[in-house]
Design a protein around this motif. Structure first.
Motif, mmCIF file in Angstrom:
data_model
loop_
_atom_site.group_PDB
_atom_site.id
_atom_site.type_symbol
_atom_site.label_atom_id
_atom_site.label_comp_id
_atom_site.label_asym_id
_atom_site.label_seq_id
_atom_site.Cartn_x
_atom_site.Cartn_y
_atom_site.Cartn_z
ATOM 1 N N TRP A 1 0.858 -1.188 0.000
ATOM 2 C CA TRP A 1 0.000 0.000 0.000
ATOM 3 C C TRP A 1 0.890 1.234 0.000
ATOM 4 C CZ3 TRP A 1 -5.111 -0.064 -0.645
ATOM 5 C CH2 TRP A 1 -5.836 -1.215 -0.309
ATOM 6 N N TRP A 2 0.689 2.148 -0.944
ATOM 7 C CA TRP A 2 1.489 3.374 -0.983
ATOM 8 C C TRP A 2 0.575 4.582 -1.101
ATOM 9 C CZ3 TRP A 2 5.417 1.215 0.808
ATOM 10 C CH2 TRP A 2 5.911 0.013 0.304
ATOM 11 N N PRO A 3 0.957 5.705 -0.475
ATOM 12 C CA PRO A 3 0.109 6.897 -0.524
ATOM 13 C C PRO A 3 0.231 7.590 -1.877
ATOM 14 C CG PRO A 3 2.118 7.374 0.691
ATOM 15 C CD PRO A 3 2.181 5.920 0.320
ATOM 16 N N VAL A 4 -0.884 8.081 -2.376
ATOM 17 C CA VAL A 4 -0.865 8.724 -3.692
ATOM 18 C C VAL A 4 -1.434 10.143 -3.691
ATOM 19 C CG1 VAL A 4 -0.878 6.587 -5.038
ATOM 20 C CG2 VAL A 4 -3.048 7.586 -4.305
ATOM 21 N N LEU B 1 -4.307 10.324 4.155
ATOM 22 C CA LEU B 1 -3.898 10.166 2.760
ATOM 23 C C LEU B 1 -4.695 9.043 2.102
ATOM 24 C CD1 LEU B 1 -0.121 10.392 3.584
ATOM 25 C CD2 LEU B 1 -1.256 11.957 2.028
ATOM 26 N N ILE B 2 -4.698 9.067 0.783
ATOM 27 C CA ILE B 2 -5.316 7.996 0.002
ATOM 28 C C ILE B 2 -4.214 7.021 -0.408
ATOM 29 C CG2 ILE B 2 -6.517 7.445 -2.147
ATOM 30 C CD1 ILE B 2 -7.792 10.274 -1.920
ATOM 31 N N TRP B 3 -4.435 5.741 -0.126
ATOM 32 C CA TRP B 3 -3.431 4.710 -0.387
ATOM 33 C C TRP B 3 -3.971 3.750 -1.442
ATOM 34 C CZ3 TRP B 3 0.966 4.061 3.142
ATOM 35 C CH2 TRP B 3 1.009 5.039 4.139
ATOM 36 N N HIS C 1 -8.053 -0.727 -9.039
ATOM 37 C CA HIS C 1 -7.107 -1.107 -7.993
ATOM 38 C C HIS C 1 -7.734 -0.883 -6.631
ATOM 39 C CE1 HIS C 1 -4.005 -1.519 -11.006
ATOM 40 N NE2 HIS C 1 -4.334 -0.329 -11.476
ATOM 41 N N GLU C 2 -7.200 -1.596 -5.626
ATOM 42 C CA GLU C 2 -7.698 -1.403 -4.259
ATOM 43 C C GLU C 2 -7.271 -0.028 -3.761
ATOM 44 O OE1 GLU C 2 -7.271 -5.219 -1.694
ATOM 45 O OE2 GLU C 2 -5.607 -5.118 -3.107
ATOM 46 N N VAL C 3 -8.129 0.583 -2.961
ATOM 47 C CA VAL C 3 -7.855 1.932 -2.472
ATOM 48 C C VAL C 3 -8.434 2.068 -1.068
ATOM 49 C CG1 VAL C 3 -9.964 2.810 -3.591
ATOM 50 C CG2 VAL C 3 -8.105 4.394 -3.101
ATOM 51 N N GLN C 4 -7.758 2.842 -0.212
ATOM 52 C CA GLN C 4 -8.276 3.117 1.130
ATOM 53 C C GLN C 4 -7.724 4.444 1.624
ATOM 54 O OE1 GLN C 4 -6.621 0.950 4.576
ATOM 55 N NE2 GLN C 4 -5.249 -0.126 3.160
#
Ligand code: FES
Ligand code: CO
Length: 323
Positions: free
Chosen positions: A7-10, A107-109, A99-102
């Motif tokens: 999971w990475w922040p975007v 932040l949005i990952w 893609h999965e997102v949370q």
């Protein structure tokens, strides 16, 4: 471990309103958007019809509408309408890649690929519940260097006396005291205690102070430091969140968690922005932009934490942004 499974922040959660937003993660162009007041979506920023950028479109009735021929997609990426063929029911082949997102830590990952059963614990979301409650997030900063270079700089103390002279370091005392690098049970490098004299350690500091640091690598592209002055000023924790946009560029946010309940947001922000504006030109000057994991740069004993971070990246199998 494949970076695509992390999971990475975007983006900042608060930056995503009613317009789609284009971001890049691990070289992949993505579009983020949300249903009004509802679910978030991260899709490949490429329309399955003729390849137009979906981020140039708009959110209409809770669906993302492509700018070119108006195909509409739901948050799952399913194509729900083809305006040129109103009676046609789109099929799976018409769907956009999703893609999965949370949302976490403001932040949005995004995770580009779900890990297989053997890799379920890959780069879990950091738990920051123990940090002070007042949180400010600074950024994004788009930086012309790799994410690992930016994180290593965050972990580096021997540049304080030069890059942050008069602030975090004293030109008369560039020496780095001995310190010990340990590891979390899952292998992330930690320094429990590092003490340094800082002329101006925080936004609120009126004079110099001995400051005790704790460093912890949170993931291949993020780290946490906590600092506390002997004089009893506020306890500040900072995270660096680096989004590996391309192999040679990154987008950064810094989050500050502080017990300082007095300094206005602006003073805290100005301090961190001033510090990073000292770092950025040096960071962008480093060559190569990817972090060398297999030799090619000289170390001293003061670089133990950097060396441990490089070993950690290697053990994780990171290949993006390193060389
Ligand atoms: Fe998107 Fe045609 S390219 S609708
Ligand atoms: Co710095």
């Amino acid at each position: 471990m494949d970076e695509r499974m992390g999971w990475w922040p975007v983006a900042l959660d608060s930056d995503l309103q009613d317009r789609p937003v284009a971001v890049t993660l691990l070289g992949q162009p993505l579009v983020l958007w949300r249903e009004p007041g509802g679910a978030l979506a991260a899709l490949a920023d490429r329309c399955p019809h003729r390849g137009a950028r979906l981020s140039l479109g708009e959110v209409v009735q809770g669906q993302l509408q492509c700018p070119y021929h108006g195909w509409r997609f739901d948050v799952q990426g399913r194509c729900v309408a083809i305006p040129a063929m109103p009676a046609f029911t789109p099929a799976a082949v018409h769907a956009a890649c999703r893609h999965e997102v949370q949302v976490a830590h403001g932040l949005i990952w995004v995770r580009l690929q779900a890990p297989g059963p053997d890799a379920a614990a890959a780069f879990p979301m950091p738990d920051l519940a123990h940090l002070p409650r007042r949180r400010l997030i600074y950024g994004p900063f788009d930086v012309a260097t790799s994410a690992p270079r930016a994180v290593e700089n965050f972990l580096d103390t021997s540049h304080f006396a030069f890059v942050h002279r008069g602030w975090l370091g004293d030109a008369g005392h560039p020496e780095v005291p001995p310190y010990e690098v340990t590891q979390t049970p899952d292998g992330r490098p930690v320094i429990e205690r590092y003490k340094a004299w800082q002329p101006r350690a925080t936004a609120a500091a009126a004079e110099g102070d001995w400051v005790t640091y704790r460093y912890e690598v949170l993931s291949p592209y993020s780290a946490l430091l906590t600092k506390q002055g002997d004089a009893g000023g506020p306890q500040d924790s900072y995270t660096i969140w680096a989004c590996p946009t391309t192999e040679d560029t990154c987008r950064l946010w810094f989050a500050q968690y502080t017990t300082d309940e007095i300094s206005p947001d602006e003073a805290l922000r100005d301090f961190q922005v001033a510090i990073f504006s000292q770092d950025q030109p040096v960071l962008e000057s480093q060559s190569p932009k990817r972090l060398p994991l297999s030799g090619g740069e000289a170390h001293s004993a003061a670089d133990r934490l950097s060396a441990a971070y490089r070993r950690y990246l290697k053990a994780c199998g990171i290949t993006f942004g390193v060389c």
